[in-house]
Design a protein around this motif. Structure first.
Motif, PDB file in Angstrom:
ATOM      1  N   ALA A 107       0.814  -1.213   0.000  1.00 11.30           N
ATOM      2  CA  ALA A 107       0.000   0.000   0.000  1.00 11.30           C
ATOM      3  C   ALA A 107       0.844   1.257   0.000  1.00 11.30           C
ATOM      4  O   ALA A 107       0.368   2.332  -0.364  1.00 11.30           O
ATOM      5  CB  ALA A 107      -0.934  -0.007   1.209  1.00 11.30           C
ATOM      6  N   GLY A 108       2.101   1.151   0.390  1.00 12.60           N
ATOM      7  CA  GLY A 108       2.957   2.324   0.422  1.00 12.60           C
ATOM      8  C   GLY A 108       2.910   3.005   1.774  1.00 12.60           C
ATOM      9  O   GLY A 108       1.983   2.821   2.554  1.00 12.60           O
ATOM     10  N   PRO A 109       3.905   3.817   2.081  1.00 12.54           N
ATOM     11  CA  PRO A 109       3.981   4.456   3.398  1.00 12.54           C
ATOM     12  C   PRO A 109       2.846   5.424   3.680  1.00 12.54           C
ATOM     13  O   PRO A 109       2.466   5.616   4.820  1.00 12.54           O
ATOM     14  CB  PRO A 109       5.329   5.176   3.370  1.00 12.54           C
ATOM     15  N   ALA A 110       2.280   6.030   2.650  1.00  7.80           N
ATOM     16  CA  ALA A 110       1.192   6.983   2.877  1.00  7.80           C
ATOM     17  C   ALA A 110       0.004   6.317   3.555  1.00  7.80           C
ATOM     18  O   ALA A 110      -0.687   6.929   4.367  1.00  7.80           O
ATOM     19  CB  ALA A 110       0.764   7.615   1.556  1.00  7.80           C
ATOM     20  N   ALA A 111      -0.236   5.037   3.228  1.00  3.96           N
ATOM     21  CA  ALA A 111      -1.365   4.330   3.819  1.00  3.96           C
ATOM     22  C   ALA A 111      -1.178   4.115   5.318  1.00  3.96           C
ATOM     23  O   ALA A 111      -2.157   4.000   6.057  1.00  3.96           O
ATOM     24  CB  ALA A 111      -1.562   2.986   3.118  1.00  3.96           C
ATOM     25  N   ALA A 112       0.077   4.032   5.766  1.00  3.36           N
ATOM     26  CA  ALA A 112       0.359   3.810   7.179  1.00  3.36           C
ATOM     27  C   ALA A 112       0.605   5.107   7.935  1.00  3.36           C
ATOM     28  O   ALA A 112       0.817   5.081   9.151  1.00  3.36           O
ATOM     29  CB  ALA A 112       1.575   2.894   7.319  1.00  3.36           C
ATOM     30  N   ALA A 113       0.595   6.234   7.238  1.00  2.00           N
ATOM     31  CA  ALA A 113       0.943   7.504   7.870  1.00  2.00           C
ATOM     32  C   ALA A 113      -0.219   8.069   8.678  1.00  2.00           C
ATOM     33  O   ALA A 113      -1.397   7.862   8.360  1.00  2.00           O
ATOM     34  CB  ALA A 113       1.372   8.509   6.809  1.00  2.00           C
ATOM     35  N   LEU A 114       0.109   8.786   9.723  1.00  2.00           N
ATOM     36  CA  LEU A 114      -0.866   9.479  10.557  1.00  2.00           C
ATOM     37  C   LEU A 114      -0.731  10.971  10.306  1.00  2.00           C
ATOM     38  O   LEU A 114       0.372  11.518  10.354  1.00  2.00           O
ATOM     39  CB  LEU A 114      -0.614   9.188  12.040  1.00  2.00           C
ATOM     40  N   PHE A 115      -1.839  11.617  10.037  1.00  2.00           N
ATOM     41  CA  PHE A 115      -1.819  13.050   9.745  1.00  2.00           C
ATOM     42  C   PHE A 115      -1.723  13.833  11.046  1.00  2.00           C
ATOM     43  O   PHE A 115      -2.579  13.724  11.929  1.00  2.00           O
ATOM     44  CB  PHE A 115      -3.092  13.432   8.997  1.00  2.00           C
ATOM     45  N   GLU A 137      -9.404  -1.243  13.157  1.00  2.00           N
ATOM     46  CA  GLU A 137      -9.075  -0.552  11.919  1.00  2.00           C
ATOM     47  C   GLU A 137      -8.898   0.929  12.276  1.00  2.00           C
ATOM     48  O   GLU A 137      -9.709   1.498  12.996  1.00  2.00           O
ATOM     49  CB  GLU A 137     -10.207  -0.701  10.900  1.00  2.00           C
ATOM     50  N   TYR A 138      -7.828   1.526  11.757  1.00  2.00           N
ATOM     51  CA  TYR A 138      -7.576   2.926  12.082  1.00  2.00           C
ATOM     52  C   TYR A 138      -8.104   3.827  10.973  1.00  2.00           C
ATOM     53  O   TYR A 138      -7.779   3.646   9.802  1.00  2.00           O
ATOM     54  CB  TYR A 138      -6.090   3.157  12.331  1.00  2.00           C
ATOM     55  N   ARG A 139      -8.921   4.753  11.379  1.00  2.00           N
ATOM     56  CA  ARG A 139      -9.570   5.673  10.455  1.00  2.00           C
ATOM     57  C   ARG A 139      -9.234   7.107  10.844  1.00  2.00           C
ATOM     58  O   ARG A 139      -8.520   7.358  11.779  1.00  2.00           O
ATOM     59  CB  ARG A 139     -11.079   5.439  10.466  1.00  2.00           C
ATOM     60  N   ARG A 140      -9.820   8.037  10.100  1.00  2.00           N
ATOM     61  CA  ARG A 140      -9.627   9.467  10.341  1.00  2.00           C
ATOM     62  C   ARG A 140      -8.144   9.810  10.444  1.00  2.00           C
ATOM     63  O   ARG A 140      -7.695  10.489  11.362  1.00  2.00           O
ATOM     64  CB  ARG A 140     -10.371   9.938  11.585  1.00  2.00           C
ATOM     65  N   ALA A 141      -7.373   9.311   9.472  1.00  2.00           N
ATOM     66  CA  ALA A 141      -5.942   9.611   9.351  1.00  2.00           C
ATOM     67  C   ALA A 141      -5.165   9.194  10.593  1.00  2.00           C
ATOM     68  O   ALA A 141      -4.162   9.808  10.949  1.00  2.00           O
ATOM     69  CB  ALA A 141      -5.731  11.092   9.050  1.00  2.00           C
ATOM     70  N   GLY A 142      -5.630   8.114  11.253  1.00  2.00           N
ATOM     71  CA  GLY A 142      -4.930   7.551  12.396  1.00  2.00           C
ATOM     72  C   GLY A 142      -5.471   7.944  13.749  1.00  2.00           C
ATOM     73  O   GLY A 142      -4.994   7.448  14.769  1.00  2.00           O
ATOM     74  N   TRP A 143      -6.500   8.793  13.798  1.00  2.00           N
ATOM     75  CA  TRP A 143      -6.994   9.322  15.066  1.00  2.00           C
ATOM     76  C   TRP A 143      -8.183   8.558  15.636  1.00  2.00           C
ATOM     77  O   TRP A 143      -8.683   8.906  16.711  1.00  2.00           O
ATOM     78  CB  TRP A 143      -7.370  10.801  14.905  1.00  2.00           C
ATOM     79  N   LEU A 144      -8.644   7.534  14.952  1.00  2.00           N
ATOM     80  CA  LEU A 144      -9.792   6.756  15.416  1.00  2.00           C
ATOM     81  C   LEU A 144      -9.529   5.277  15.186  1.00  2.00           C
ATOM     82  O   LEU A 144      -9.213   4.857  14.072  1.00  2.00           O
ATOM     83  CB  LEU A 144     -11.058   7.186  14.667  1.00  2.00           C
ATOM     84  N   GLY A 145      -9.646   4.488  16.261  1.00  2.00           N
ATOM     85  CA  GLY A 145      -9.606   3.039  16.126  1.00  2.00           C
ATOM     86  C   GLY A 145     -11.024   2.508  16.102  1.00  2.00           C
ATOM     87  O   GLY A 145     -11.793   2.734  17.052  1.00  2.00           O
ATOM     88  N   TRP A 195       1.952  17.751   7.645  1.00  2.00           N
ATOM     89  CA  TRP A 195       2.924  16.980   8.418  1.00  2.00           C
ATOM     90  C   TRP A 195       2.294  15.649   8.811  1.00  2.00           C
ATOM     91  O   TRP A 195       1.128  15.594   9.222  1.00  2.00           O
ATOM     92  CB  TRP A 195       3.358  17.746   9.669  1.00  2.00           C
ATOM     93  N   PHE A 196       3.085  14.584   8.675  1.00  2.00           N
ATOM     94  CA  PHE A 196       2.624  13.243   9.003  1.00  2.00           C
ATOM     95  C   PHE A 196       3.623  12.574   9.945  1.00  2.00           C
ATOM     96  O   PHE A 196       4.780  12.996  10.064  1.00  2.00           O
ATOM     97  CB  PHE A 196       2.502  12.385   7.739  1.00  2.00           C
ATOM     98  N   ALA A 197       3.169  11.491  10.569  1.00  2.00           N
ATOM     99  CA  ALA A 197       4.044  10.604  11.334  1.00  2.00           C
ATOM    100  C   ALA A 197       3.892   9.204  10.771  1.00  2.00           C
ATOM    101  O   ALA A 197       2.812   8.804  10.343  1.00  2.00           O
ATOM    102  CB  ALA A 197       3.659  10.614  12.814  1.00  2.00           C
ATOM    103  N   VAL A 198       4.990   8.456  10.790  1.00  2.00           N
ATOM    104  CA  VAL A 198       4.948   7.091  10.278  1.00  2.00           C
ATOM    105  C   VAL A 198       5.919   6.229  11.089  1.00  2.00           C
ATOM    106  O   VAL A 198       6.959   6.707  11.552  1.00  2.00           O
ATOM    107  CB  VAL A 198       5.301   7.053   8.772  1.00  2.00           C
ATOM    108  N   ARG A 199       5.558   4.985  11.282  1.00  2.00           N
ATOM    109  CA  ARG A 199       6.430   4.042  11.985  1.00  2.00           C
ATOM    110  C   ARG A 199       7.649   3.702  11.130  1.00  2.00           C
ATOM    111  O   ARG A 199       7.542   3.550   9.915  1.00  2.00           O
ATOM    112  CB  ARG A 199       5.693   2.756  12.338  1.00  2.00           C
ATOM    113  N   ALA A 200       8.769   3.537  11.773  1.00  2.00           N
ATOM    114  CA  ALA A 200      10.001   3.255  11.037  1.00  2.00           C
ATOM    115  C   ALA A 200       9.929   1.933  10.297  1.00  2.00           C
ATOM    116  O   ALA A 200      10.533   1.783   9.228  1.00  2.00           O
ATOM    117  CB  ALA A 200      11.197   3.252  11.998  1.00  2.00           C
ATOM    118  N   ASP A 201       9.175   0.953  10.824  1.00  2.00           N
ATOM    119  CA  ASP A 201       9.108  -0.354  10.162  1.00  2.00           C
ATOM    120  C   ASP A 201       8.207  -0.355   8.932  1.00  2.00           C
ATOM    121  O   ASP A 201       8.118  -1.354   8.222  1.00  2.00           O
ATOM    122  CB  ASP A 201       8.663  -1.445  11.141  1.00  2.00           C
ATOM    123  N   ALA A 202       7.543   0.781   8.672  1.00  2.00           N
ATOM    124  CA  ALA A 202       6.655   0.860   7.503  1.00  2.00           C
ATOM    125  C   ALA A 202       7.341   1.477   6.297  1.00  2.00           C
ATOM    126  O   ALA A 202       6.779   1.479   5.199  1.00  2.00           O
ATOM    127  CB  ALA A 202       5.395   1.654   7.846  1.00  2.00           C
TER     128      ALA A 202
END
Length: 309
Positions: A74-82, A148-156, A91-98
């Protein structure tokens, strides 16, 4: 105590130059995807450290510079948190393993708070807190289903029972306690020799902040608080606290510690003054570092006492 305390603006980490969180964009996946290539990205590893250059400075990364790690399709954008916007830049945050990243170094948040510009340190703190919440809350607490994480990472979101889970923040009070002439400080086991700090503790369910101040101070030191007032707050993502700073007036009780503290004692204005100026004698008082609200609370008390003199 003077009736007109000196007002000192907060001068501690993680509060200056915050991002515009742009909450309204969290549901617009298409817009965020278009902003990803030119966005700035904070990469955080499993230990909560951020990617840095060889000198420990913030590593400048854009979305287009990052490729997915391993077989991630899916690419890093899919795992990124806004995280939000700075001007028009996302600005986004992403895990190093992604992501596939060749960082020269990794830096912990305390070190970054002391060395980085305020804006980058504040963004790092936000990223670390949000990623830590996701890492520790992967399953629904009600039924155990993977979230499942939604809303750009702010909702589980739980696909089974449809419960919504939001990032956790733990409120805690931290307080400068005075008897009118002295300041009460305590030390925890394991701290560097002679290090003392303001007292702190977590808010319990059904408890007001003022009740927390009185309870925690008495539990930790045996000192009775008469009254207190709120001064300022500091996000403290170690891992997910919000420190709520107070100034309290208390009885001049002799401190009596229990299981929580190694020691607690009253310090005179002269002792605090010497510690703040860095001229304490060998074996004298050491205070918390300047990145913390604890140090600021001590400085606030000191300034108020100096003005009253």
């Amino acid at each position: 105590m003077t009736s007109s305390p000196v007002e000192r603006p907060p001068a501690f980490a993680f509060v200056e130059s915050p991002l515009d969180r742009a909450e309204h964009l969290r549901d617009d996946a298409d817009l965020l995807a278009r902003r990803w290539p030119q966005a700035r990205v904070v990469v955080v590893d499993a230990e909560g450290r951020a990617a840095a250059d060889a000198a420990g400075a913030p590593l400048v990364l854009h979305g287009m510079d990052l490729a997915p790690a391993g077989a991630a399709a899916a690419g890093p954008a899919a795992a990124a948190l806004f995280l939000g916007l700075r001007g028009t830049q996302a600005w986004f945050a992403v895990r190093a393993d992604a992501v596939a990243i060749d960082a020269s170094g990794w830096i912990d948040l305390r070190s970054a708070a002391a060395a980085w510009p305020a804006f980058e340190a504040t963004a790092f703190a936000q990223a670390r807190a949000l990623l830590h919440w996701q890492a520790r809350h992967r399953h629904c607490g009600a039924c155990g289903t993977a979230l499942e994480y939604r809303r750009a990472g702010w909702l589980g979101w739980c696909p089974r029972c449809r419960l919504e889970h939001y990032p956790r923040t733990d409120p805690a009070m931290i307080v400068a306690v005075t008897d009118g002439a002295r300041l009460l400080l305590g030390r925890n086991p394991g701290w560097p020799p002679h290090r003392y700090s303001t007292l702190a503790g977590f808010v319990e369910p059904g408890e007001s902040l003022e009740q927390t101040v009185a309870r925690e101070v008495f539990e930790e030191s045996g000192v009775r608080v008469r009254r207190c007032r709120y001064l300022a707050s500091q996000p403290w993502p170690f891992p997910s606290s919000l420190m709520l700073g107070f100034l309290a007036e208390a009885e001049p009780d002799e401190p009596q510690v229990g299981d929580e503290l190694e020691d607690a004692r009253w310090f005179s204005f002269e002792e605090i003054d010497a510690a703040l100026r860095g001229v304490s004698p060998e074996g004298g008082l050491l205070l918390s570092p300047s990145i913390s609200i604890s140090r600021w609370l001590v400085e606030h008390w000191h300034a108020t006492m100096a003005a009253a003199r």
